[in-house]
Design a protein around this motif. Structure first.
Motif, PDB file in Angstrom:
ATOM      1  N   VAL A   1       7.423  10.832   5.020  1.00  0.00           N
ATOM      2  CA  VAL A   1       6.600   9.708   5.513  1.00  0.00           C
ATOM      3  C   VAL A   1       5.271  10.234   6.068  1.00  0.00           C
ATOM      4  O   VAL A   1       4.202   9.675   5.804  1.00  0.00           O
TER       5      VAL A   1
ATOM      6  N   ASP B   1      15.749   5.032   0.640  1.00  0.00           N
ATOM      7  CA  ASP B   1      14.903   4.196   1.493  1.00  0.00           C
ATOM      8  C   ASP B   1      13.577   4.876   1.795  1.00  0.00           C
ATOM      9  O   ASP B   1      12.521   4.244   1.782  1.00  0.00           O
ATOM     10  N   THR B   2      13.650   6.181   2.050  1.00  0.00           N
ATOM     11  CA  THR B   2      12.432   6.920   2.365  1.00  0.00           C
ATOM     12  C   THR B   2      11.493   6.945   1.166  1.00  0.00           C
ATOM     13  O   THR B   2      10.279   6.730   1.309  1.00  0.00           O
TER      14      THR B   2
ATOM     15  N   GLU C   1       9.883   3.678   0.760  1.00  0.00           N
ATOM     16  CA  GLU C   1       8.883   3.474   1.809  1.00  0.00           C
ATOM     17  C   GLU C   1       7.602   4.253   1.500  1.00  0.00           C
ATOM     18  O   GLU C   1       6.484   3.739   1.625  1.00  0.00           O
TER      19      GLU C   1
ATOM     20  N   ALA D   1       5.698   2.568  -1.188  1.00  0.00           N
ATOM     21  CA  ALA D   1       5.070   1.343  -0.687  1.00  0.00           C
ATOM     22  C   ALA D   1       3.832   1.680   0.136  1.00  0.00           C
ATOM     23  O   ALA D   1       2.776   1.012   0.016  1.00  0.00           O
ATOM     24  N   MET D   2       3.935   2.724   0.941  1.00  0.00           N
ATOM     25  CA  MET D   2       2.779   3.141   1.752  1.00  0.00           C
ATOM     26  C   MET D   2       1.603   3.510   0.853  1.00  0.00           C
ATOM     27  O   MET D   2       0.456   3.097   1.094  1.00  0.00           O
TER      28      MET D   2
END
Lengths: 514, 468
Positions: free
Chosen positions: A419, A450-451, A454, A457-458
């Motif tokens: 992330v 999930d990571t 994410e 998406a970021m």
């Protein structure tokens, strides 16, 4: 028919037990009549009447007599049987308490007397004593524990050499013995390629590639990372090479290590030559031109190449060291999607040798590269927790695992770093590894899904194309399933390659000279 | 690879249990002990253990010591006066139980018993004078076990006391024990009142000669078969000796009756032995000492050949470390107390009777003695569990002593200090509990364990003897 009388002095037994013994002895082949009794006057009279003795022997009532009639040849066996029955340890009592559960090497060896390997992962301060005990009991040792002093390591390995045994480790994470994966290892089909490695993930990479190329592994012997240091002298690698040399199933030998000290390298390679078998050597980062040359020695520049060369060798095909391939079209396409500020590569590894191999391959290619598995050309980052620019991080390093599970088991810390990397607008590629097999997380896909969603998406929200490049180190027989994991990661948009070297090559092609 | 790893992998997994599961799934034989740091985490002892583990020198020494123990054949051959038969017995010497200890350190019951012995010998004419003499340094105090002798509780043997003489007919050596006085106010619990001293004098003047005559007539009594039979009759020949005493009486009574002596003497002797279910204990102990003496002095052996407590310290000796005692504070015994007494009244563990456990009976043979188990505060299945557990720390099982309730299994025997340290399983001891004050007597009975620290010290010392 002849008679025989044995007198066991002062061995009181109750008459019921002796009647049972008499009956058992009488059933033996070649025994016509048998009687086990205490030598009381009454019993002596009985024996005489039965014709089992002619004269009363010199015996007291506390002496146990075993009188036999039958073939002379059968007497020795019958007496052995009698002694065994008298000394039988007996049962544990019906419905009584169970034998204690084993709590120690002593008790384990009582319960499994044919033990031949101790797999030791107890805290470091106790590990060397347990290893020494196992060696003295005739076992080989795989020492997963770390924090064992160099002095203890040397002592254990000298003891093992003296006893004709091997100590794999300390700090040995991987081995496959007789097809059984030990600690962190993959399920590979049995075969004719034997490996000895000072690096855990290095061994895992070579063995899974051998398996995926359709060959199999005879044995994969880990030595622990310090074995080839000058102070230890490669004693475990030497023992491993000797063992593979003597092993009929092994046709080709693969050695994996960081470059050893020169004297150690010479000893190891001499031992390899002495096996008379072809040997593929991957001394990560060593210049083959400066190593001893011999028709049996074949130097590989990457772990993948070592596997490929070993397979070719086993099949009698031409053996050449090949650079890792990548799809140039894919690289060009990915490169084209990058925003102008996206220039850097971030490596987030769980396998130390993968990270080191990446560092070696990217050293000259990426300016300002830092790595916490540093080389002469690539320095370590100032702070592994705060990184920028081109940077490779092994999250299995002590710095990260102190008081925390290894990233192959627990993905949380690495997920946080994903992330953080995605939030950095300069990052173009995240390069990583996914390690399957026993010891590793039961489902890395689930742990990372999930990571990865994410992160994507970021990037999408920021209007960037962030490329995820990885290899899955595993086989279809691994509990996590190689195909299933690959499919899942591909669906999440990860660009997968067959090996770490190929992943590095692809990532390099995407970010080089930006 | 068959040379290095054998045909089939058989793994001992010490540490992470997930490694065991994985290897098992892949077809290896795996045993996963619930590993604990050996020697309670003491690293130096752990390393000493590692040096000695399966050491061929230790293995050979233990085979020799254990074989000698098994071969021993103790026979009660007669009676004698301590000063005449016990080797090294000084004219002004008193023997006590357990490891060496100075007068001012001794516990109440031992001091009381010594006062009694001084009065008995006539070295002083009052308890005060006896105490002053004891404190003066003019009386030598030495452990019974330094003189091939053993004594329960205080274990006091003074020069003119009668002792049982036991001869190992296999090896020829003699061992000794004092005579059991019965329960209640007795010297071994530290009582020294007139009735105690009168009883001792009677035992010396009447009982011992009668027994000596009977034994002479019998030509000796083989003790091992008698103990073996008693184990089949509910004794463990430490804390329960009812059957063994009965079996002994069956031998003694006819022999006594045939003696050409006054009928009153015969009757009093028979009555005394009959009235004391513990009479055999001291013979059991001397027999055990004989078996263990046979195993002493084998260099390199980790077999425990002596254990004893003096009420302050618990001590052990190994075959391979000579006469050195390895000691730790004597533990408190957990057990049941007679009504009116409690743990606060108890003296710490006391006496040489733990020689029985050292020889593979007593607590090691508890399975034989369901009757004793309740007395020491346990269930019948506890007794079986204790006897089974002792197998984990012994060199073998003694075929001379079999346990009916374990399907006639032989009793675990020959404590290996290495196994004790590696498993953390301590020798279990069945024992009586003395009152901490002199002369009150037995206040209960229970179970205790030899202290781990003794074995740690012993192992480190043994490793020293074998260091290059």
């Amino acid at each position: 028919m002849s008679l025989h009388l044995a007198i066991l002095r002062n061995q009181y037994r109750d008459s019921v037990a002796l009647m049972q013994l008499s009956a058992a002895l009488a059933k033996l082949e070649g025994i016509r009549q048998a009687s086990a009794v205490m030598a009381t006057p009454a019993n002596l009279a009985l024996l005489e009447r039965a014709g089992l003795i002619n004269d009363a022997p010199e015996a007291a009532p506390n002496d146990l007599l075993i009188a036999l009639e039958g073939d002379e040849a059968a007497f020795a066996g019958a007496l052995d049987a009698a002694r065994q029955a008298l000394e039988a340890k007996g049962g544990d009592g019906d419905g009584g308490p169970q034998r204690l559960p084993a709590n120690s090497l002593t008790m384990a060896l009582e319960r499994q007397p044919d033990s031949n390997l101790a797999l030791i992962s107890v805290p470091g301060q106790y590990a060397s004593a347990e290893a020494e005990k196992a060696l003295r009991a005739g076992l080989n040792v795989m020492l997963f524990s770390d924090n064992v002093s160099g002095e203890d390591e040397r002592r254990l390995k000298e003891l093992a050499t003296e006893l004709g045994r091997i100590v794999m480790g300390p700090d040995c994470g991987t081995a496959i013995i007789h097809g059984v994966p030990l600690a962190f290892a993959n399920v590979c089909r049995p075969g004719r390629i034997g490996c000895v490695g000072a690096s855990g993930t290095g061994l895992q990479q070579v063995t899974v590639l051998v398996d995926r190329l359709g060959e199999g592994v005879s044995q994969a012997i880990g030595t622990g990372g310090h074995d080839l240091a000058e102070a230890i002298g490669g004693l475990s690698m030497l023992a491993g090479i000797r063992a593979l040399g003597e092993d009929d199933a092994t046709e080709v030998i693969v050695l994996v290590s960081k470059p050893p000290a020169e004297a150690v390298a010479r000893k190891v390679l001499d031992a390899a030559i002495a096996t008379g078998k072809p040997v593929v050597v991957n001394f990560l980062g060593a210049d083959p031109a400066r190593l001893p040359q011999h028709p049996h020695l074949h130097y590989a520049s990457t772990l993948q190449s070592a596997a490929q060369m070993a397979v070719a060798m086993a099949r009698g095909a031409a053996v050449t060291d090949c650079a890792p391939v990548f799809d140039a079209e894919t690289a060009r396409g990915a490169r084209g999607l990058l925003a102008p500020e996206q220039r850097t590569l971030r490596g987030l590894y769980s396998g130390g040798t993968f990270c080191y191999e990446a560092t070696l391959m990217l050293g000259g290619a990426l300016p300002g590269l830092r790595s916490n598995t540093p080389t002469k050309a690539v320095p370590a980052p100032d702070d592994v927790w705060q990184v920028g620019g081109h940077c490779l991080i092994d999250l299995g390093d002590d710095e990260f695992t102190r008081g925390r599970p290894h990233p192959m088991i627990d993905h949380r810390l690495r997920n946080e770093r994903f992330v953080a990397a995605a939030a950095d607008p300069s990052v173009a590629v995240i390069l990583f590894d996914i390690v399957l097999g026993y010891g590793a997380h039961e489902d890395p896909l689930a742990a990372m899904r999930d990571t990865l969603l994410e992160v994507r998406a970021m990037a999408r929200e920021a209007g960037r194309a962030l490329h995820l490049v990885a290899t899955v180190c595993g086989t279809d027989a691994d509990p996590q399933g190689y195909a299933r994991q690959c499919e899942g990661f591909a669906e999440l948009g990860v660009m997968l390659t067959a090996s770490n070297a190929e992943a590095v090559a692809l990532a390099r092609a995407i970010v080089a000279d930006l | 690879m068959s040379k290095l790893f054998g045909e089939q992998l058989a793994i001992v997994n010490l540490g992470l249990s997930s490694f065991a599961d994985a290897a098992r799934t892949q077809g290896a034989a795996v045993i996963h002990p619930e590993w604990q740091p050996p020697a309670a985490g003491d690293r130096d002892t752990g390393l000493a253990l590692a040096r000695l583990f399966k050491d061929p020198r230790v293995e050979a020494a233990n085979r020799q010591a254990y074989a000698a123990y098994l071969a021993s054949q103790p026979v009660w051959v007669g009676m004698g006066r301590a000063k005449e038969v016990v080797p090294g017995m000084g004219a002004q010497m008193i023997l006590h139980s357990g490891p060496p200890i100075a007068w001012d350190e001794m516990c109440g019951p031992v001091q009381g018993a010594i006062i009694g012995a001084i009065l008995f010998e006539g070295w002083a004419d009052s308890p005060q004078a006896a105490r002053a003499l004891a404190a003066s340094g003019q009386v030598a105090f030495e452990p019974c076990q330094h003189h091939h002798a053993v004594g329960p509780m205080g274990g006091i043997i003074s020069p003119s006391m009668p002792v049982f003489v036991v001869r190992d007919s296999e090896h020829g050596h003699l061992t000794f024990s004092n005579m059991n006085e019965g329960l209640g106010k007795v010297l071994r619990f530290g009582a020294y009142s007139d009735d105690v001293l009168e009883r001792l004098a009677w035992m010396r003047d009447e009982l011992a000669p009668v027994l000596a005559g009977a034994i002479e007539a019998l030509g000796g009594v083989e003790l091992k078969p008698l103990m073996a039979q008693a184990l089949h009759m509910g004794d463990e020949v430490h804390n329960r000796n009812a059957a063994a005493t009965g079996l002994l009486l069956k031998k003694l009574v006819p022999a006594i009756l045939r003696l050409d002596i006054d009928a009153g003497l015969k009757a009093r002797a028979i009555e005394f032995v009959s009235a004391n279910d513990h009479f055999f204990l001291n013979l059991s102990m001397a027999a055990c000492k004989a078996m263990l003496l046979a195993a002493e002095g084998v260099p390199g052996s980790s077999m425990v050949t002596g254990m004893g407590r003096n009420g302050v310290r618990f001590g052990i000796r190994l075959s391979g470390t000579g006469d050195t005692w390895f000691t730790a504070p004597a533990p408190v015994v957990h057990g049941l107390f007679f009504s009116g007494f409690g743990p606060d009244d108890a003296a710490p563990d006391l006496g040489d009777s733990v020689i029985t456990e050292t020889a593979g009976v007593g607590g090691f043979a508890m399975a034989a003695s369901p009757a004793i188990v309740r007395f020491v505060g346990g269930s019948a299945s506890d007794a079986l569990a204790h006897s089974l557990a002792m197998r984990e720390i012994t060199l073998g099982q003694n075929p001379a002593f079999t346990l009916p309730s374990l399907d006639f299994a032989s009793s675990a025997a020959g404590i290996d200090a290495r196994k004790v340290v590696d498993t953390g399983i301590m020798p279990v001891i069945n024992t009586g509990i003395a009152h901490k004050e002199a002369g009150v007597g037995q206040v209960g009975a229970g179970i205790t364990h030899a202290p781990a620290e003794c074995f740690h010290q012993a192992l480190r010392a043994l490793a020293q003897t074998l260091a290059d």
